[in-house]
Write a protein that holds these residues in place. Structure first.
Motif, mmCIF file in Angstrom:
data_model
loop_
_atom_site.group_PDB
_atom_site.id
_atom_site.type_symbol
_atom_site.label_atom_id
_atom_site.label_comp_id
_atom_site.label_asym_id
_atom_site.label_seq_id
_atom_site.Cartn_x
_atom_site.Cartn_y
_atom_site.Cartn_z
ATOM 1 N N UNK A 78 1.678 11.819 6.222
ATOM 2 C CA UNK A 78 1.385 10.707 7.111
ATOM 3 C C UNK A 78 0.524 9.709 6.009
ATOM 4 N N UNK A 79 1.010 9.257 4.739
ATOM 5 C CA UNK A 79 0.384 8.366 4.156
ATOM 6 C C UNK A 79 0.477 6.962 4.521
ATOM 7 N N UNK A 80 -0.563 6.164 4.119
ATOM 8 C CA UNK A 80 -0.530 4.839 4.671
ATOM 9 C C UNK A 80 -0.426 4.050 3.342
ATOM 10 N N UNK A 81 0.640 2.799 3.739
ATOM 11 C CA UNK A 81 0.963 1.822 2.768
ATOM 12 C C UNK A 81 0.877 0.438 3.692
ATOM 13 N N UNK A 82 0.592 -0.592 2.855
ATOM 14 C CA UNK A 82 0.863 -1.938 3.219
ATOM 15 C C UNK A 82 1.724 -2.957 2.618
ATOM 16 N N UNK A 83 2.429 -2.704 1.842
ATOM 17 C CA UNK A 83 3.170 -3.210 0.912
ATOM 18 C C UNK A 83 2.483 -4.283 -0.293
ATOM 19 N N UNK A 84 1.257 -3.884 -0.244
ATOM 20 C CA UNK A 84 0.246 -4.809 -1.395
ATOM 21 C C UNK A 84 0.023 -3.789 -2.611
ATOM 22 N N UNK A 85 -0.437 -4.436 -3.544
ATOM 23 C CA UNK A 85 -0.329 -3.617 -5.040
ATOM 24 C C UNK A 85 -1.535 -2.412 -4.643
ATOM 25 N N UNK A 86 -2.821 -2.874 -4.115
ATOM 26 C CA UNK A 86 -3.661 -1.668 -3.775
ATOM 27 C C UNK A 86 -3.639 -0.943 -2.314
ATOM 28 N N UNK A 87 -3.160 -1.584 -1.536
ATOM 29 C CA UNK A 87 -3.334 -1.249 -0.279
ATOM 30 C C UNK A 87 -2.800 -0.012 0.084
ATOM 31 N N UNK A 88 -2.687 1.156 -0.433
ATOM 32 C CA UNK A 88 -1.903 2.586 -0.129
ATOM 33 C C UNK A 88 -2.793 3.608 -0.264
ATOM 34 N N UNK A 89 -2.694 4.712 0.479
ATOM 35 C CA UNK A 89 -3.302 5.895 0.455
ATOM 36 C C UNK A 89 -3.245 6.700 -1.014
ATOM 37 N N UNK A 90 -1.991 6.524 -1.345
ATOM 38 C CA UNK A 90 -1.883 7.317 -2.641
ATOM 39 C C UNK A 90 -2.480 6.494 -3.953
ATOM 40 N N UNK A 91 -3.236 5.560 -3.892
ATOM 41 C CA UNK A 91 -4.347 5.140 -5.061
ATOM 42 C C UNK A 91 -5.030 6.394 -5.319
ATOM 43 N N UNK A 92 -5.385 7.436 -4.257
ATOM 44 C CA UNK A 92 -5.986 8.623 -4.585
ATOM 45 C C UNK A 92 -5.493 9.559 -5.789
ATOM 46 N N UNK A 93 -4.047 9.345 -6.014
ATOM 47 C CA UNK A 93 -3.501 10.101 -7.099
ATOM 48 C C UNK A 93 -4.263 9.928 -8.547
ATOM 49 N N UNK A 94 -4.536 8.481 -8.560
ATOM 50 C CA UNK A 94 -5.092 8.266 -9.812
ATOM 51 C C UNK A 94 -6.647 8.839 -10.058
ATOM 52 N N UNK A 95 -7.450 8.810 -8.895
ATOM 53 C CA UNK A 95 -8.735 9.309 -8.859
ATOM 54 C C UNK A 95 -8.488 10.973 -8.971
ATOM 55 N N UNK A 96 -7.363 11.704 -8.369
ATOM 56 C CA UNK A 96 -7.329 12.844 -8.778
ATOM 57 C C UNK A 96 -7.106 13.362 -10.184
ATOM 58 N N UNK A 97 -6.466 12.519 -10.991
ATOM 59 C CA UNK A 97 -6.278 12.729 -12.507
ATOM 60 C C UNK A 97 -7.397 12.606 -12.884
ATOM 61 N N UNK A 98 -8.468 11.598 -12.724
ATOM 62 C CA UNK A 98 -9.749 11.485 -13.318
ATOM 63 C C UNK A 98 -10.483 12.857 -12.932
ATOM 64 N N UNK A 99 -10.667 13.514 -11.580
ATOM 65 C CA UNK A 99 -11.190 14.439 -11.386
ATOM 66 C C UNK A 99 -10.610 15.537 -12.383
ATOM 67 N N UNK A 100 -9.510 15.955 -12.386
ATOM 68 C CA UNK A 100 -9.111 16.764 -12.855
ATOM 69 C C UNK A 100 -9.374 16.922 -14.671
#
Length: 337
Positions: A198-220
């Protein structure tokens, strides 16, 4: 528990109840429902949700733990965090600072999880894989049929829920302690990080819950892992922004991820394969692009204990997307040797 319910004036509907939160409904019970998903016509989350059994209270919470998740909502739950003081794992995690080179495969959509696992086990059967679930999609891990089926089949060793997500084999306060728990407590050889269903997206550059994928790369990366970025790819999505390499991947990995990762670019055939390679090329300015063959992966996907499905499309409708995720699993297997 999946239920058939009769809603006054609206007829029959599907509903879900989480017994740990509301108790166990029985035939004939009155149930208080949240019907937002039905009103919105949602696909992945198209259930009425049981909020309470008005005529019967759930059991009082028992056991240790003081981590409150889904905080300050009517259904907030107290769980035992792997990293909290009362946990038997607290001392192990208290000063822990490294996952010791563990490959961490990061993906945008939950639907990538079974494909990644299929590709990994295709080349390295028996690998101990742990799913680390952040809170970008569904909060209860119980909602994931994919994770449950992979666990039952032995393809997934465990689930760690982080942030506001809950219901995993282990709970953690942050993605960082979730990754540490996966490695040090659950002895994972590989971790997969992807939001719940159930991901969330708004059709905008930054407005989607998958932004967290980049944050996960940083954490790893900061924890001494080997981040592997799985691209979101589609040949069948009707939305232009998700055709080829999705703008979600380009933003999350190209803008949000500050740590260098290995971005897996599948060797897909024909013009579409060339398009995917071209779309991914700008990510090479920040990351290492790794070309991975996909031979044999379709068979692995078809043999998976979980039916492949993304945004209502099955394996035959969007094969390229699933092959891309499976290629990330294949690359992790290669790193482990």
């Amino acid at each position: 528990m999946e239920l058939d319910v009769e809603i006054d004036h609206d007829g029959a509907a599907r509903a879900l109840a989480y017994p740990a939160l509301v108790g166990s409904p029985q035939v004939g019970d009155a149930v208080l429902l949240n019907t937002t998903a039905l009103a919105m016509g949602l696909g992945t989350g198209g259930y009425a949700m049981v909020v309470a059994l008005p005529d019967r209270f759930p059991p009082d919470p028992s056991g240790p733990g003081h981590l409150v998740k889904a905080r300050y909502t009517p259904l907030q739950a107290t769980v035992l965090g792997a990293d909290e003081q009362d946990s038997p794992h607290h001392e192990l995690l208290r000063e822990a600072d490294s996952v010791d080179g563990m490959p961490v495969i990061v993906a945008d959509l939950h639907s990538a999880l079974p494909a990644i696992v299929a590709g990994l086990h295709r080349d390295r059967p028996g690998t101990r894989v742990v799913y680390v679930m952040p809170d970008g999609g569904a909060l209860p891990s119980w909602f994931s049929r994919a994770a449950a089926a992979l666990r039952e089949a032995g393809a997934l060793a465990a689930v760690v829920t982080t942030g506001q997500a809950f219901g995993g084999d282990l709970e953690a306060v942050t993605l960082h302690t979730g990754l540490l728990a996966a490695r040090l407590v659950l002895e994972a050889e590989v971790a997969v990080v992807a939001q719940g269903p159930g991901n969330l997206g708004t059709g905008t550059r930054w407005g989607f819950s998958g932004v967290s994928a980049g944050e996960a790369v940083n954490a790893a990366g900061v924890l001494g892992g080997r981040p592997i970025a799985s691209l979101r790819v589609s040949e069948a999505d009707a939305r232009e922004r998700h055709q080829g390499v999705s703008h979600h991947s380009l933003t999350a990995y190209g803008r949000v991820a500050l740590t260098r990762a290995q971005v897996v670019v599948p060797e897909l055939p024909g013009e579409f394969g060339a398009r995917v390679a071209a779309d991914a090329a700008p990510l090479g300015e920040r990351h290492e692009l790794v070309s991975v063959p996909v031979d044999g992966l379709e068979e692995a996907l078809r043999a998976s204990p979980v039916r492949m499905s993304t945004m209502g499309r099955g394996l035959d409708e969007d094969l390229a997307g699933f092959l891309t995720a499976a290629a990330a699993g294949r690359h992790a297997a290669a790193l482990l040797g």
